[in-house]
Design a protein around this motif. Structure first.
Motif, PDB file in Angstrom:
ATOM      1  N   GLY A   1       0.801  -1.219   0.000  1.00 51.44           N
ATOM      2  CA  GLY A   1       0.000   0.000   0.000  1.00 51.44           C
ATOM      3  C   GLY A   1       0.829   1.263   0.000  1.00 51.44           C
ATOM      4  N   GLY A   2       2.128   1.121  -0.217  1.00 51.29           N
ATOM      5  CA  GLY A   2       2.972   2.297  -0.361  1.00 51.29           C
ATOM      6  C   GLY A   2       3.069   3.183   0.859  1.00 51.29           C
ATOM      7  N   SER A   3       2.800   2.633   2.031  1.00 48.80           N
ATOM      8  CA  SER A   3       2.799   3.352   3.314  1.00 48.80           C
ATOM      9  C   SER A   3       1.594   4.262   3.471  1.00 48.80           C
TER      10      SER A   3
ATOM     11  N   GLU B   1       0.045  10.767   8.119  1.00 48.96           N
ATOM     12  CA  GLU B   1       0.036  11.119   9.544  1.00 48.96           C
ATOM     13  C   GLU B   1       1.333  10.715  10.235  1.00 48.96           C
ATOM     14  N   HIS B   2       1.928   9.616   9.782  1.00 50.10           N
ATOM     15  CA  HIS B   2       3.140   9.096  10.417  1.00 50.10           C
ATOM     16  C   HIS B   2       4.213   8.870   9.360  1.00 50.10           C
TER      17      HIS B   2
ATOM     18  N   TYR C   1       8.546   7.884   8.421  1.00 52.12           N
ATOM     19  CA  TYR C   1       9.615   7.002   8.873  1.00 52.12           C
ATOM     20  C   TYR C   1      10.190   7.541  10.184  1.00 52.12           C
ATOM     21  N   PRO C   2      10.491   6.680  11.164  1.00 53.18           N
ATOM     22  CA  PRO C   2      10.555   5.208  11.081  1.00 53.18           C
ATOM     23  C   PRO C   2       9.348   4.503  11.671  1.00 53.18           C
ATOM     24  N   VAL C   3       8.210   5.180  11.798  1.00 50.14           N
ATOM     25  CA  VAL C   3       7.081   4.623  12.543  1.00 50.14           C
ATOM     26  C   VAL C   3       6.619   3.281  11.977  1.00 50.14           C
ATOM     27  N   ALA C   4       6.382   3.220  10.655  1.00 48.69           N
ATOM     28  CA  ALA C   4       5.864   1.982  10.069  1.00 48.69           C
ATOM     29  C   ALA C   4       6.836   0.817  10.273  1.00 48.69           C
ATOM     30  N   LEU C   5       8.104   1.068  10.012  1.00 48.88           N
ATOM     31  CA  LEU C   5       9.097  -0.002  10.167  1.00 48.88           C
ATOM     32  C   LEU C   5       9.240  -0.409  11.628  1.00 48.88           C
ATOM     33  N   THR C   6       9.189   0.561  12.525  1.00 46.35           N
ATOM     34  CA  THR C   6       9.276   0.256  13.958  1.00 46.35           C
ATOM     35  C   THR C   6       8.092  -0.593  14.408  1.00 46.35           C
ATOM     36  N   ASP C   7       6.889  -0.264  13.920  1.00 46.63           N
ATOM     37  CA  ASP C   7       5.708  -1.060  14.250  1.00 46.63           C
ATOM     38  C   ASP C   7       5.881  -2.503  13.779  1.00 46.63           C
ATOM     39  N   CYS C   8       6.335  -2.659  12.539  1.00 52.42           N
ATOM     40  CA  CYS C   8       6.539  -4.012  11.990  1.00 52.42           C
ATOM     41  C   CYS C   8       7.587  -4.774  12.793  1.00 52.42           C
ATOM     42  N   LEU C   9       8.673  -4.104  13.124  1.00 53.39           N
ATOM     43  CA  LEU C   9       9.751  -4.760  13.858  1.00 53.39           C
ATOM     44  C   LEU C   9       9.310  -5.147  15.264  1.00 53.39           C
TER      45      LEU C   9
END
Length: 373
Positions: A91-93, A122-123, A125-133
């Motif tokens: 979804g391209g973030s 709204e959010h 980097y690095p929020v999405a990657l941090t959530d996934c990790l």
């Protein structure tokens, strides 16, 4: 002629009126009216999709801290621990939800866990990657509670989710306090936003569902880069010459198989270096955003990979470059190239009237690979 036929037939098919094409259009209308942003509208609808009733699967919504996740488990009892699959949606973030990834809960795949990370605009980097990790680490630490075999955990993702798989498996290299990821599955992944002059970028920039304009909007939104720098990024004006000299060996189209390099394509040339553009966009050069440029010692320790690429896809060459990167360091790669495939086609798996043969073919290939682990 065959390549032209595949491209034009896919483009015509993708231009047919579907829910996927109408929904963003409605979102843009609401955005112009000042009611809400297009991404927020699309996500609102995605979050309210009805979970498909599957008598073979139990669906449970959970939270790992603040991160929503959805667990799929077969109803049939098992005398042994099952495979576990961490799934990161695409979804391209900007787009994507737990509901939009329900098609991945194929009863033959067994026990996938899908998670919803926070998104742009709204959010950033690095929020999405941090959530996934963070969600991945939590799952790996609690596998026993879900009946998952620690030796058979697969990280799987599509599009930007495939890029997340690459980055997360690299980040977890050397973690002795966690079970090791058994395999990584990358479905038409984004693994770099540095070289935007690769043949596939030139050949497929106007092909649905991923156009050049949409991709740059997603990249800039996720990385908090003003879209006014798009031209400099596309021309390579923000890339220092010493950086290109160091990493060209991994980023250049010279690393692509000959059949993916057209005689008509423009050669890769960097525009005159623009320091202002570099200062505004330099984080695209960080390994945290470009799994392709990770050091050899990291790449060499990665788990085996299943890599899907689609012919009619602007980021097709990302997959091919990452394939070579892995293989050069001795990582086993199973490559599945889809001649009639296009970016995002897996989303249409089992959508009946709107489904494509390539969607089913990719799903079956994924299932067969994972079952063979």
């Amino acid at each position: 002629w065959r390549a032209y036929h595949l491209r034009t037939s896919t483009e015509k098919s993708c231009k047919q009126p579907t829910a996927l094409s109408f929904t963003p259009l409605q979102g843009y209308i609401l955005e112009k009216l000042g009611i809400c942003s297009m991404p927020r509208f699309v996500r609102f609808l995605q979050d309210r999709l009805t979970i498909k009733n599957n008598r073979e699967v139990v669906v449970t919504d959970l939270r790992f801290g603040t991160i929503p996740v959805r667990l799929f488990r077969p109803k049939a009892a098992s005398s042994s621990l099952r495979r576990g699959i961490l799934f990161y949606h695409g979804g391209g973030s900007l787009f994507g939800s737990l509901a939009s990834s329900d098609t991945r809960a194929h009863p033959r795949v067994l026990a996938p866990l899908s998670l919803r990370y926070r998104k742009a605009p709204e959010h950033h980097y690095p929020v999405a990657l941090t959530d996934c990790l963070n969600a991945s680490i939590h799952f790996l630490k609690t596998l026993e509670a879900y009946g998952v075999d620690p030796s058979r955990v697969v990280a799987c993702g599509e599009s930007i989710g495939g890029g997340a798989v690459a980055l997360i498996t690299q980040t977890l290299v050397g973690r002795r306090d966690l079970p090791q990821i058994r395999a990584q599955v990358l479905i038409y992944p984004f693994v770099q936003a540095i070289n935007l002059q690769l043949p596939s970028f030139q050949q497929n920039q106007n092909v649905p569902f991923l156009s050049l304009q949409l991709m740059m909007t997603c990249v800039c939104s996720y990385l908090a880069i003003d879209l006014s720098w798009k031209g400099a990024m596309l021309k390579g004006a923000c890339i220092p010459r010493d950086f290109w000299k160091k990493y060209r060996k991994w980023l250049s189209s010279d690393n692509l198989p000959k059949r993916f390099r057209s005689k008509d394509q423009q050669p890769e040339t960097l525009a005159p270096f623009n320091e202002a553009a570099y200062l505004e966009t330099k984080h695209i050069l960080d390994v945290e955003h470009a799994a392709l440029i990770a050091e050899d010692k990291i790449i060499a320790q990665l788990p085996e990979a299943f890599l899907v690429s689609c012919e009619v896809d602007m980021v097709r060459d990302d997959s091919l470059l990452y394939k070579k990167r892995l293989e050069d360091q001795g990582v086993r790669v199973t490559w599945y190239h889809v001649e009639d495939g296009f970016h995002g086609c897996l989303v249409l798996f089992d959508k009946k009237l709107f489904s494509f043969p390539c969607s089913l073919n990719i799903m079956n290939a994924l299932v067969n690979y994972i079952k063979g682990l």
